[in-house]
Design a protein around this motif. Structure first.
Motif, PDB file in Angstrom:
ATOM      1  N   ALA A 251      -1.034  30.404 -36.186  1.00  0.00           N
ATOM      2  CA  ALA A 251      -0.647  29.308 -37.087  1.00  0.00           C
ATOM      3  C   ALA A 251       0.002  29.833 -38.362  1.00  0.00           C
ATOM      4  CB  ALA A 251      -1.865  28.466 -37.431  1.00  0.00           C
ATOM      5  N   ALA A 252      -0.298  31.064 -38.736  1.00  0.00           N
ATOM      6  CA  ALA A 252       0.202  31.613 -40.003  1.00  0.00           C
ATOM      7  C   ALA A 252       1.649  32.066 -39.935  1.00  0.00           C
ATOM      8  CB  ALA A 252      -0.672  32.783 -40.456  1.00  0.00           C
ATOM      9  N   VAL A 253       2.223  32.223 -38.745  1.00  0.00           N
ATOM     10  CA  VAL A 253       3.589  32.742 -38.650  1.00  0.00           C
ATOM     11  C   VAL A 253       4.626  31.631 -38.529  1.00  0.00           C
ATOM     12  CG1 VAL A 253       2.761  34.868 -37.583  1.00  0.00           C
ATOM     13  CG2 VAL A 253       3.568  32.999 -36.130  1.00  0.00           C
ATOM     14  N   VAL A 254       4.193  30.352 -38.547  1.00  0.00           N
ATOM     15  CA  VAL A 254       5.123  29.228 -38.456  1.00  0.00           C
ATOM     16  C   VAL A 254       4.925  28.293 -39.638  1.00  0.00           C
ATOM     17  CG1 VAL A 254       5.370  29.315 -35.950  1.00  0.00           C
ATOM     18  CG2 VAL A 254       3.497  28.001 -36.947  1.00  0.00           C
ATOM     19  N   ARG A 255       5.882  27.407 -39.850  1.00  0.00           N
ATOM     20  CA  ARG A 255       5.824  26.483 -40.989  1.00  0.00           C
ATOM     21  C   ARG A 255       4.736  25.440 -40.812  1.00  0.00           C
ATOM     22  NH1 ARG A 255       7.877  21.455 -42.778  1.00  0.00           N
ATOM     23  NH2 ARG A 255       8.422  20.937 -40.628  1.00  0.00           N
ATOM     24  N   ARG A 256       4.635  24.874 -39.637  1.00  0.00           N
ATOM     25  CA  ARG A 256       3.639  23.846 -39.323  1.00  0.00           C
ATOM     26  C   ARG A 256       3.141  24.099 -37.916  1.00  0.00           C
ATOM     27  NH1 ARG A 256       6.466  19.033 -36.234  1.00  0.00           N
ATOM     28  NH2 ARG A 256       8.360  20.114 -35.613  1.00  0.00           N
ATOM     29  N   THR A 257       2.002  23.537 -37.587  1.00  0.00           N
ATOM     30  CA  THR A 257       1.402  23.774 -36.282  1.00  0.00           C
ATOM     31  C   THR A 257       1.151  22.446 -35.578  1.00  0.00           C
ATOM     32  OG1 THR A 257       0.282  25.708 -37.209  1.00  0.00           O
ATOM     33  CG2 THR A 257      -0.487  24.924 -35.082  1.00  0.00           C
ATOM     34  N   THR A 258       1.608  22.355 -34.346  1.00  0.00           N
ATOM     35  CA  THR A 258       1.332  21.194 -33.507  1.00  0.00           C
ATOM     36  C   THR A 258       0.607  21.670 -32.252  1.00  0.00           C
ATOM     37  OG1 THR A 258       3.433  21.386 -32.308  1.00  0.00           O
ATOM     38  CG2 THR A 258       3.421  20.047 -34.324  1.00  0.00           C
ATOM     39  N   ARG A 259       0.061  20.721 -31.509  1.00  0.00           N
ATOM     40  CA  ARG A 259      -0.638  21.089 -30.273  1.00  0.00           C
ATOM     41  C   ARG A 259       0.308  21.806 -29.310  1.00  0.00           C
ATOM     42  NH1 ARG A 259      -5.643  18.663 -29.752  1.00  0.00           N
ATOM     43  NH2 ARG A 259      -6.057  16.909 -31.142  1.00  0.00           N
ATOM     44  N   SER A 260       1.501  21.256 -29.150  1.00  0.00           N
ATOM     45  CA  SER A 260       2.432  21.853 -28.187  1.00  0.00           C
ATOM     46  C   SER A 260       2.904  23.230 -28.647  1.00  0.00           C
ATOM     47  CB  SER A 260       3.635  20.925 -27.981  1.00  0.00           C
ATOM     48  OG  SER A 260       4.342  20.728 -29.199  1.00  0.00           O
ATOM     49  N   LEU A 261       3.078  23.404 -29.958  1.00  0.00           N
ATOM     50  CA  LEU A 261       3.526  24.699 -30.457  1.00  0.00           C
ATOM     51  C   LEU A 261       2.430  25.754 -30.286  1.00  0.00           C
ATOM     52  CD1 LEU A 261       5.751  26.303 -31.809  1.00  0.00           C
ATOM     53  CD2 LEU A 261       4.908  25.537 -34.033  1.00  0.00           C
ATOM     54  N   LEU A 262       1.192  25.389 -30.571  1.00  0.00           N
ATOM     55  CA  LEU A 262       0.086  26.327 -30.345  1.00  0.00           C
ATOM     56  C   LEU A 262      -0.006  26.716 -28.886  1.00  0.00           C
ATOM     57  CD1 LEU A 262      -2.985  25.248 -32.520  1.00  0.00           C
ATOM     58  CD2 LEU A 262      -1.743  27.402 -32.602  1.00  0.00           C
ATOM     59  N   ALA A 263       0.166  25.742 -28.005  1.00  0.00           N
ATOM     60  CA  ALA A 263       0.091  26.025 -26.573  1.00  0.00           C
ATOM     61  C   ALA A 263       1.195  26.995 -26.151  1.00  0.00           C
ATOM     62  CB  ALA A 263       0.192  24.725 -25.781  1.00  0.00           C
ATOM     63  N   MET A 265       2.653  29.283 -28.147  1.00  0.00           N
ATOM     64  CA  MET A 265       2.402  30.607 -28.714  1.00  0.00           C
ATOM     65  C   MET A 265       1.202  31.285 -28.071  1.00  0.00           C
ATOM     66  SD  MET A 265       3.224  30.397 -32.814  1.00  0.00           S
ATOM     67  CE  MET A 265       2.140  29.037 -33.186  1.00  0.00           C
ATOM     68  N   MET A 266       0.214  30.472 -27.615  1.00  0.00           N
ATOM     69  CA  MET A 266      -1.019  31.019 -27.035  1.00  0.00           C
ATOM     70  C   MET A 266      -1.247  30.355 -25.675  1.00  0.00           C
ATOM     71  SD  MET A 266      -3.344  30.821 -30.495  1.00  0.00           S
ATOM     72  CE  MET A 266      -4.587  31.929 -29.827  1.00  0.00           C
ATOM     73  N   PRO A 267      -0.449  30.737 -24.671  1.00  0.00           N
ATOM     74  CA  PRO A 267      -0.517  30.054 -23.372  1.00  0.00           C
ATOM     75  C   PRO A 267      -1.863  30.175 -22.667  1.00  0.00           C
ATOM     76  CG  PRO A 267       0.843  32.046 -23.256  1.00  0.00           C
ATOM     77  CD  PRO A 267       0.562  31.806 -24.699  1.00  0.00           C
ATOM     78  N   ASP A 268      -2.665  31.168 -23.009  1.00  0.00           N
ATOM     79  CA  ASP A 268      -3.966  31.344 -22.359  1.00  0.00           C
ATOM     80  C   ASP A 268      -5.102  30.663 -23.109  1.00  0.00           C
ATOM     81  OD1 ASP A 268      -2.727  32.941 -20.436  1.00  0.00           O
ATOM     82  OD2 ASP A 268      -2.977  34.742 -21.645  1.00  0.00           O
ATOM     83  N   PHE A 269      -4.760  29.937 -24.160  1.00  0.00           N
ATOM     84  CA  PHE A 269      -5.781  29.311 -25.011  1.00  0.00           C
ATOM     85  C   PHE A 269      -5.638  27.796 -24.890  1.00  0.00           C
ATOM     86  CE2 PHE A 269      -8.367  28.205 -28.483  1.00  0.00           C
ATOM     87  CZ  PHE A 269      -8.990  29.327 -29.014  1.00  0.00           C
ATOM     88  N   PRO A 270      -6.684  27.058 -24.516  1.00  0.00           N
ATOM     89  CA  PRO A 270      -6.580  25.592 -24.411  1.00  0.00           C
ATOM     90  C   PRO A 270      -6.111  24.988 -25.730  1.00  0.00           C
ATOM     91  CG  PRO A 270      -8.649  26.378 -23.496  1.00  0.00           C
ATOM     92  CD  PRO A 270      -8.028  27.540 -24.192  1.00  0.00           C
ATOM     93  N   ASP A 271      -4.997  24.204 -25.688  1.00  0.00           N
ATOM     94  CA  ASP A 271      -4.411  23.734 -26.932  1.00  0.00           C
ATOM     95  C   ASP A 271      -5.336  22.817 -27.717  1.00  0.00           C
ATOM     96  OD1 ASP A 271      -4.213  21.795 -24.978  1.00  0.00           O
ATOM     97  OD2 ASP A 271      -2.410  20.909 -25.826  1.00  0.00           O
ATOM     98  N   SER A 272      -6.121  21.990 -27.035  1.00  0.00           N
ATOM     99  CA  SER A 272      -7.014  21.096 -27.771  1.00  0.00           C
ATOM    100  C   SER A 272      -8.093  21.882 -28.498  1.00  0.00           C
ATOM    101  CB  SER A 272      -7.649  20.094 -26.807  1.00  0.00           C
ATOM    102  OG  SER A 272      -8.383  20.770 -25.793  1.00  0.00           O
ATOM    103  N   GLU A 273      -8.592  22.932 -27.857  1.00  0.00           N
ATOM    104  CA  GLU A 273      -9.615  23.764 -28.489  1.00  0.00           C
ATOM    105  C   GLU A 273      -9.042  24.515 -29.689  1.00  0.00           C
ATOM    106  OE1 GLU A 273     -12.540  27.527 -27.333  1.00  0.00           O
ATOM    107  OE2 GLU A 273     -11.596  26.331 -25.743  1.00  0.00           O
TER     108      GLU A 273
END
Length: 664
Positions: A251-263, A265-273
């Motif tokens: 989350a620190a390397v982007v301007r804002r964080t959304t569920r889809s963007l986290l997913a 960047m971290m494809p092995d991490f459940p986006d809702s979690e």
């Protein structure tokens, strides 16, 4: 229907302590004779947004209409502001007059607030000269940001007494203690935290969070201005689980964080979690377009990750870019700015990044020149230009003074000027009478832009004491030019600039995609060098996409057509340099190279990203027994750049060394 954002604001209001004096000042502005414009300024994390939320809650409780603008989510252009306000009013507002008509009939105070106002540097002049004066007199404006307002708000004719500035300081000990009690800090830790954080609200919350993670932590070892960064890294390193740390880093390397963007960047991490992890942190808030880490925390974690694990840092940013460029293509018109801002944030070219996300307070304000500024503008021109060049600027001032903008320092003194205009909006005979603009106009006639696309000439930018040398004044002029980029993001095709100090400024503009335009133009004893930037078929967005994709595109792709958004998103890289054919191929046109041009091009091409000295090129291309001067290398490079055309920036000048090939 109540939203999560409402719940967060309600909880923030319940936990709000102190700032009673500041709130009273804000309320007094609503009196009939109160200040029309109020600025609330202070360092990052000092509690500006918290004060704003508390004030808005009180306004809403009194049923006073309030229009809240978060500058992070609004395009910093006139139309961006009017669009956002029109959406809040649920009525279209294409002009300030339209907005005035919407706000006029209320008959009672109406409040407009701007949060994170420091991001609206590009608009300060328009807000002060056009927007605010056109509003009904029952409207009150509140600007919350890190920077104190420029002096023009207080010193310009007619403004005296209509503006005020509140500077937020640290919380006193009693209020700091109350805040820690509100967030349920154990009583035995309160004194240590309060003493350590010295009344800084964000530091208080971070220290409390760090102690919650590690109760035996000693705060005495951390002192000084870096407290926020130290606490952020401490919180990161001592997070209870690896996943929280990973989510924070992403989350620190982007301007804002959304569920889809986290997913992405971290494809092995459940986006809702992952999203839930962020929501629990004390330095994360819900913005209008996603979750936002407090920028001080974000900068600290991002810098730490880049220094300790650059591969992970670049992997996150590359994945973010690949995801954002896909979403941008399908985003509606009202959401394009969010993705544009995301793209700008990923650009690591300091000149571009800082123009839109300024790291420091701006002390130089740009505004249209007034009639009385003429003598000072011409005095600056005479100080730094030849007689002929100063005479050209005098002619411009006498015939079209509207093309000049002036730079003013905090004392409101004129310290520089720039000359920027659309060539189709000025007399052609004036263009042809000036050797510099004549060259540009003739090139434009020979290579016209498509109908409906615009061109701007940046004829000159000079500081009172620094001339065209790199300085705060030059930076302010460049920033002011970016306003044009955003205002005409869908129509701007080409920009022309000129300067004498080619060794100093040439490498900078070349990295941005500018290419040399012909030979230098002599005005008396001085030579002026012209550069042109063609944004390409997709205008400014294509140019930005090229800058980002050059950093974070497919690692297997070695080149990029920066002039096309389609190429940046989809097309394979063009084959520019034919090694076996000893030629360059630009847009399908094949240009043969002389033996020396080929030798220099081949050596630089074979050593990408490496600064190569002129001596090395002489030895490798001309041979060890060559007895001429190294300026012959510069001549060949200039010839290569002319043949490279829109790809001229592939060869960058490295001041004091030689040249570097940065890829097409």
């Amino acid at each position: 229907m109540p939203t999560i954002q409402d719940r967060i604001h309600q909880q923030a209001q319940q936990g709000f302590v102190g700032r009673s004096e500041e709130l009273s000042i804000l309320w007094r502005a609503l009196d009939e004779d109160g200040a029309l414009v109020t600025f609330v300024s202070g360092i990052g994390g000092i509690g500006k947004s918290t004060l704003l939320h508390a004030f808005v809650q009180q306004l809403q409780a009194q049923q006073i209409p309030v229009l809240q603008l978060d500058c992070r989510a609004i395009q910093p252009t006139e139309q961006g502001v009017l669009l956002a306000l029109g959406q809040l009013c649920e009525q279209p507002c294409n002009t300030v007059g339209d907005l005035g008509q919407v706000l006029g009939p209320t008959g009672k105070p109406v409040v407009i607030t701007f949060d994170t106002y420091e991001l609206f540097r590009l608009l300060d002049d328009w807000l002060r000269h056009v927007f605010v004066p056109a509003l009904p007199d029952h409207v009150r404006l509140f600007f919350f940001g890190r920077e104190s307002p420029v002096t023009g708000w207080f010193t310009a004719p007619g403004w005296q007494g209509l503006c005020q500035n509140i500077t937020l300081g640290a919380l006193d000990e009693v209020t700091a203690t109350a805040l820690l009690q509100q967030i349920a800090v154990p009583s035995h830790q309160i004194t240590a935290i309060a003493r350590y954080a010295q009344g800084h609200p964000l530091a208080l919350r971070l220290a409390a969070a760090a102690l919650a993670e590690r109760p035996n932590l000693s705060l005495s070892a951390l002192t000084g201005a870096s407290v926020i960064g130290e606490l952020a890294q401490m919180y990161l390193q001592d997070a209870r689980d690896l996943r929280t740390r990973q989510v924070l880093e992403a989350a620190a390397v982007v301007r804002r964080t959304t569920r889809s963007l986290l997913a992405a960047m971290m494809p092995d991490f459940p986006d809702s979690e992952a999203y839930e992890h962020l929501l629990q942190l004390p330095f994360v808030e819900i913005g209008q377009d996603g979750l936002v880490l407090h920028d001080l925390v974000r900068q600290s974690i991002s810098s730490f990750l880049q220094a300790t694990d650059p591969e992970k840092y670049h992997t996150y940013r590359r994945r973010a870019w690949q995801h954002l460029r896909q979403e941008w293509a399908s985003a509606g018109e009202n959401h394009r700015w969010r993705y544009t801002a995301d793209m700008l944030y990923l650009i690591e070219h300091r000149m571009v990044h800082d123009a839109f996300f300024p790291p420091h307070a701006h002390v130089i304000a740009m505004e249209p020149a007034r009639a009385k500024d003429g003598d000072e503008i011409l005095a600056i021109a005479r100080s730094h230009e030849s007689v002929q060049a100063a005479g050209q600027l005098r002619d411009w001032w006498q015939q079209v003074p509207a093309v000049f903008r002036v730079a003013r320092d905090p004392q409101n003194d004129l310290v520089g000027f720039s000359q920027v205009f659309d060539p189709t909006q000025v007399p052609v005979d004036l263009l042809l009478a000036d050797p510099i603009t004549r060259c540009w106009w003739q090139e434009l006639q020979a290579n016209p832009v498509p109908e409906g696309e615009r061109v701007f000439f940046i004829r000159r930018a000079l500081g009172k004491h620094t001339g065209e040398a790199l300085s705060q004044i030059q930076a302010a002029c460049w920033l002011d030019a970016k306003r044009l980029y955003l205002e005409h993001v869908d129509t701007l095709r080409r920009v022309y600039i000129v300067f004498r100090s080619v060794d100093e400024q040439g490498p900078i503009v070349e990295r941005l995609g500018f290419r040399p335009l012909g030979a230098g133009i002599a005005l008396d004893e001085e030579v002026y060098y012209s550069y042109q930037l063609d944004f390409g078929t997709q205008q400014v967005m294509g140019w930005l996409a090229g800058l980002v994709d050059a950093q974070y595109g497919d690692p297997n792709v070695n080149s990029l057509n920066m002039n096309s958004l389609d190429a940046a998103f989809q097309a394979p890289p063009p084959q520019i340099f034919e090694i076996e054919g000893h030629a360059l191929v630009i847009a399908g046109d094949r240009t043969p190279l002389t033996p020396l041009e080929y030798g220099v091009m081949h050596y630089l091409y074979s050593h990408p990203g490496k600064a190569v000295s002129r001596i090395t090129l002489l030895e490798e291309v001309w041979g060890y027994d060559y007895e001429g001067g190294s300026n012959v290398v510069d001549s060949i490079v200039r010839s290569l750049r002319r043949k490279l055309k829109t790809h001229a920036s592939a060869i960058t000048t490295v001041t004091g060394v030689g040249y570097r090939f940065d890829g097409f």
